[in-house]
Design an enzyme around this catalytic site. Sequence first.
Site, short mmCIF file in Angstrom:
data_model
loop_
_atom_site.label_atom_id
_atom_site.label_comp_id
_atom_site.label_asym_id
_atom_site.label_seq_id
_atom_site.Cartn_x
_atom_site.Cartn_y
_atom_site.Cartn_z
CB CYS A 63 -0.88 -0.01 1.24
SG CYS A 63 -1.90 1.47 1.41
CB CYS A 66 -0.55 2.24 5.67
SG CYS A 66 -1.33 0.72 5.11
CB CYS A 112 -5.31 -0.52 2.22
SG CYS A 112 -4.16 -0.82 3.58
CB CYS A 115 -4.40 3.33 5.51
SG CYS A 115 -4.20 3.03 3.74
CB CYS A 135 -8.73 -4.59 -12.06
SG CYS A 135 -8.35 -3.39 -13.33
ZN LIG Z 1 -2.91 1.11 3.41
#
Ligand SMILES: [Zn+2]
Length: 149
Positions: A63, A66, A112, A115, A135
């Site tokens: 990510c 984060c 995610c 976060c 995707c």
């Molecule tokens: Zn994240």
Amino acid sequence: MTAVQIFNVKHNGVLSVEKIQKSDAEWKKMLTQKQYEITTKKGTEAPGSCPVDEVHEPGIFQCIRCGTDLFRSSTKFESGTGWPSFYEPVSPLNIVEQPDRTLGMVRTEVLCVRCGSHLGHVFTDGPQPTGKRYCMNGFALRFEPEGKL
Ligand SMILES: [Zn+2]
């Protein structure tokens, strides 16, 4: 603060971490304009516009906001869409899938878990073994080569 369980590749196990909650203004300060629009405003990058789509070496896609481990290179495949595509996440723990009824379609949004960053969508026309196609927006991800993990 709320704790959340995520799978960490480096530790090869599940860790309990604090959820990350920031205001739009805080994210805007930390991210590039493109990263901000995609992850915070649920934008979509132009197909083929992100170099992350061209990454094929061994490693982990994390990510951008984060650092949570999201996808392994080994599950990346050529979807021909111009967006980085994977057939499964590092762990189902690390993402949230929720219905998205914007743009007159019913899709499944992928976020995610730590976060709340918007990553992309998941479809059911992917390759085996899962038949899924995650995707993703390359600008929502950063690549960590295997040696560095
Ligand atoms: Zn994240």
